[in-house]
Design an enzyme around this catalytic site. Structure first.
Site, short mmCIF file in Angstrom:
data_model
loop_
_atom_site.label_atom_id
_atom_site.label_comp_id
_atom_site.label_asym_id
_atom_site.label_seq_id
_atom_site.Cartn_x
_atom_site.Cartn_y
_atom_site.Cartn_z
N HIS A 1 0.81 -1.22 0.00
CA HIS A 1 0.00 0.00 0.00
C HIS A 1 0.85 1.28 0.00
CE1 HIS A 1 -3.48 2.42 0.23
NE2 HIS A 1 -4.22 1.66 1.02
N GLU B 1 -9.66 -0.08 -20.22
CA GLU B 1 -9.75 -0.69 -21.55
C GLU B 1 -8.44 -1.36 -21.94
OE1 GLU B 1 -12.14 -1.17 -23.61
OE2 GLU B 1 -13.77 0.20 -23.06
#
Length: 449
Positions: A171, A394
């Protein structure tokens, strides 16, 4: 209104029968020019734990899993040039004792695996199946513990030709927004295109002031009372786990409920957002489900949630900032007020948490971390993956069928996930002891009625 998945789906598979074919390291495609270490902000340094996400893709005749895996591996090598810190290793600075990243180009992990099942066999992708953890390569066994990569990607093929991309990152490297940009860049480079966004890697933009100046009380933070405490306290209680699904119509109804009770109040329509109304509903249910034999109406309940500070700083932080640029906002009220207040008041209290997050407040919170060792402190944290847009990326083989974190049951964390069918719907994941869960469920349905 609102539905509950009480039990695991009947088709839930608990063992995905994974076979790992190969685990390797991916290095930057060319030499990078960076000073040896990367500074980590006070926000970054307390987030030294792994974040695991899985991205499921249906079959594509032009991109079978082995082709997609090779393209991803090549693209990752290219990305490790602008994201050179990701190929580094966590170290403690010998002079200051601060955690930092040694930008030594030691590489990230890359695993290729296969499942004996088809993707459809896996069942409901929204339901947080613990077996999804098998789609994550958690470590590179050939490396020592202190030399583990900050990022490992695993591509797992399914019998149907679909595949999953499991990613684990420390993280300290990304928050949710910067990880989304990383995925956008990964998709672009995989398709042979330039970066979608040029990352801003200057973590000194969120360095504490010198000298640090704490100008607010910061009720959302608490000092560590242990020299090396866990990031989140574990619980030994047995927990029930349920998914509360709210449709876009449910959320629209909650907004109308807030507006109807807001006449004469200070909450504006602009602040009656999907996140704020769902968070207010969850707060109501969670606070009043507290298991206590005596009356708890005088008890103060503190809700925590993350706020993106990029646009709130002066000057604004670049939206392309790669580090953790989120701070914890809070809302506090007695259980009596939560029980009796109109819904608009709960929404108003939630919005005040984000409204409080000005430039000075954010700088004060960062400076607090320079003086004290601490972590967010409250009754529970809402962790929202709802609008991050991981499933909108995408790739050459199309968008993911679904993207989600690998979930571990936590009493003190309630998660918001997007819905696989309803773009504006949300799944609320709750883990509570059985008695508290029963109360939560009753309150949830009563409030939506």
């Amino acid at each position: 209104m609102g539905t509950i998945s009480n039990d695991p789906p009947a088709t839930l598979i608990q063992d995905l029968k994974i076979t790992t074919q190969n685990v390797s390291l991916v290095f930057p495609s060319r030499k990078t020019e960076r000073k040896k270490s990367m500074f980590l902000s006070n926000i970054d340094k307390v987030l030294n734990f792994p974040v695991e996400t899985v991205h499921f893709f249906p079959s594509h005749e032009d991109f079978p899993p082995h082709v997609a895996a090779e393209k991803l591996k090549t693209a990752l090598s290219e990305l490790l040039v602008p994201y050179d810190f990701l190929a580094g290793r966590l170290r403690s600075n010998t002079e200051t004792g601060r955690l930092e990243i040694d930008c030594n180009s030691a590489g990230i992990g890359f695993a290729v695996a296969s499942s004996d099942y088809a993707l459809d066999d896996v069942g409901d992708l929204v339901y947080p199946n613990p077996a999804f953890g098998q789609l994550i390569c958690k470590s590179v066994d050939s490396l020592e513990q202190d030399d583990q990569p900050l990022c490992i990607v695993q591509v797992t093929s399914f019998k149907c030709g679909g595949f999953a991309m499991g990613v684990v990152t420390n993280h300290v490297t990304f928050d949710g927004l910067s990880f989304k940009i990383f995925l956008d860049n990964l998709a672009a480079v995989t398709a042979g295109k330039p970066l979608a966004v040029t990352p801003c890697n200057d973590r000194l933009l969120l360095a504490a002031r010198s000298p640090p100046c704490v100008t607010f009380p910061h009720h959302e933070l608490d000092k560590f009372h242990d020299s090396n405490p866990p990031v989140i306290d574990a619980t030994s209680e047995a927990l029930d786990f349920k998914v509360f699904r709210l449709t876009s119509d449910d959320i629209a109804s909650l907004k109308e409920k807030a507006k109807a009770s807001a006449i004469g109040s200070h909450v504006s329509d602009a602040r009656i957002t999907g996140f704020n109304v769902v968070t207010a509903l969850v707060w109501h249910c969670k606070a009043l489900s507290w298991d206590n034999k005596e009356s708890n109406l005088d008890r103060v309940s503190t809700l925590l949630y993350a706020v993106n500070i990029r646009p709130r700083l002066i000057p604004p932080l670049p939206m392309s900032y790669t580090g953790n640029a989120v701070l914890t906002a809070y809302a506090r009220a007695t259980c009596k007020e939560i029980d009796e207040a109109p819904f608009s008041r709960l929404v108003e209290l939630v919005t005040e948490g984000a409204k409080r997050m000005t430039d000075e407040y954010a700088r004060s919170a960062i400076d607090w971390g320079d003086i004290y060792q601490g972590f967010p402190n409250g009754e529970f944290l809402v962790s929202s993956w709802w609008k991050l847009g991981f499933d909108e990326v995408e790739y050459p083989w199309g968008r993911p069928k679904y993207s989600c974190p690998v979930v571990f049951q936590r009493k003190d964390i309630i998660l918001f996930f997007p819905d696989i069918d309803d773009n504006n719907g949300v799944n609320v994941l709750v883990s509570l002891p059985s008695k508290e869960m029963s109360k939560f469920k009753t309150l949830f349905h009563k409030y939506l009625a």
